[in-house]
Enzyme design. Structure first.
Site, mmCIF file in Angstrom:
data_model
loop_
_atom_site.group_PDB
_atom_site.id
_atom_site.type_symbol
_atom_site.label_atom_id
_atom_site.label_comp_id
_atom_site.label_asym_id
_atom_site.label_seq_id
_atom_site.Cartn_x
_atom_site.Cartn_y
_atom_site.Cartn_z
ATOM 1 N N SER A 1 0.840 -1.191 0.000
ATOM 2 C CA SER A 1 0.000 0.000 0.000
ATOM 3 C C SER A 1 0.882 1.250 0.000
ATOM 4 C CB SER A 1 -0.937 -0.047 1.207
ATOM 5 O OG SER A 1 -2.097 0.706 0.986
ATOM 6 N N LYS B 1 -19.497 18.565 2.446
ATOM 7 C CA LYS B 1 -18.587 18.748 3.573
ATOM 8 C C LYS B 1 -18.498 17.471 4.407
ATOM 9 C CE LYS B 1 -15.916 20.723 6.562
ATOM 10 N NZ LYS B 1 -14.517 20.971 6.225
#
Length: 343
Positions: free
Chosen positions: A171, A223
């Site tokens: 990763s 948001k």
């Protein structure tokens, strides 16, 4: 029994007094340190050739008899003297700067790595080499993005960069590894996991069951796409997935830019491979442990291990001793249960 009770009471009072004194001393130290400049760290440099030479000499001392050892040392001294005499201006050996990165979920080792790289770039030339011994299973996107950017500085300076992986570079760890011009892996190290994951629990139905309202107020349509306590919407889920897909695309493009030989769409599935399989996927260039590689380089180059050590104040040391483990667990589990995105 009465004596034991009195002794236990005395012991409890003594412990309480000691704890109180320690707390007062820490408080005073904190007040004295307030407003002062934080102590800076220090770059520690050690010559690894001496380490390898010491290992060899210690083995020779154990295996050879006194006369054979004396003869060997005399021959070594004679060879060194002849070499120096034959070369009034000896050819400078190439230098290898060895760094270590042991990555946690926040890539905390970046703090030292950036200073080590800044230091070595003041002297390193394209004739030298930087070797990074990398161990990381990945973590937060922005943290490993910064760590990768630090390694990119080495490539931009034209200094050869070799990445050695003994256990894992997955990763975000592989995001760092791919920047190396050469990637060396132990046969059974874990590599890959080019993907993005985010996990978000939601307890909204549990709160409703107990008549608890939770309001999420935002200014901006996206948001907050998904929440832990509020009620999630299908629109929010779609936006969250879209953000993950964009991050994954950026991840793939980044890896492909440094390793164009990869069939990026085939390996960017989030899968991992052991070194013996990763070499066929072109995730690595060579199967070898870092010890083997560095011991070979020590025969022809000067190896210097760099480590930037932070100096910590008294209150910082006390705080770390008291809450370090708790903090690590909290970050690990809360981070994975919220909207943090991970490579």
């Amino acid at each position: 029994m009465e004596f034991l009770a009195d002794y236990a009471g005395f012991l409890a009072r003594t412990v309480t007094l000691v704890v109180a004194i320690v707390v007062v001393l820490v408080f005073i130290a904190a007040l004295r340190g307030k407003g002062r400049r934080k102590p800076s760290g220090q770059l520690q440099v050690s010559r690894m050739n001496d380490f390898y030479k010491g290992l060899r000499q210690r083995l020779e001392e154990s295996l050879l008899d006194k006369d054979a050892l004396k003869s060997l040392r005399k021959g070594e001294a004679k060879s060194e003297k002849a070499e120096k005499k034959g070369k009034k201006i000896p050819d400078a050996k190439p230098r290898v700067f060895v760094l270590d990165f042991d990555g946690d979920i926040k890539a905390s080792a970046t703090a030292g790595l950036r200073n080590e790289i800044t230091a070595l770039l003041t002297l390193a030339t394209p004739k030298d080499e930087v070797v990074l011994r990398l161990e990381s299973g990945g973590g937060m996107v922005h943290s490993y993005g910064l760590a990768s950017s630090q390694l990119a500085r080495i490539r931009q300076a034209g200094v050869p960069l070799t990445i050695c992986i003994d256990k894992v570079a997955a990763s975000g760890g592989y995001m760092m590894a791919c920047i190396g011009e050469k990637i060396i892996s132990a046969p059974f190290a874990i590599l890959g996991s080019i993907g993005v994951v985010a996990q978000v629990p939601n307890v909204n139905r549990l709160l409703k069951k107990h008549d608890v309202d939770f309001e999420v107020l935002t200014a901006g349509e996206y948001k907050r796409t998904l929440t832990v306590f509020g009620e999630n919407t299908e629109k929010g889920r779609e936006k969250f997935q879209q953000d993950l897909d964009i991050t994954h695309t950026l991840f793939k493009n980044f890896v492909a830019s440094y390793r164009p030989q990869l069939a990026i769409d085939e390996i960017a599935t989030g899968e991992v491979w052991l070194g013996v399989a990763a070499i066929d996927k072109k995730l690595v260039d060579q199967l070898m442990t870092s010890d083997e590689y560095l011991s070979e380089r020590a025969k022809t180059a000067e190896l210097y291990h760099l480590h930037y050590a932070e100096r910590k104040s008294l209150q910082e040391r006390v705080g770390l001793a008291a809450s370090g483990s708790v903090d690590q667990l909290a970050v690990k589990w809360w981070g994975r249960l919220t909207q943090q995105r991970f490579w």
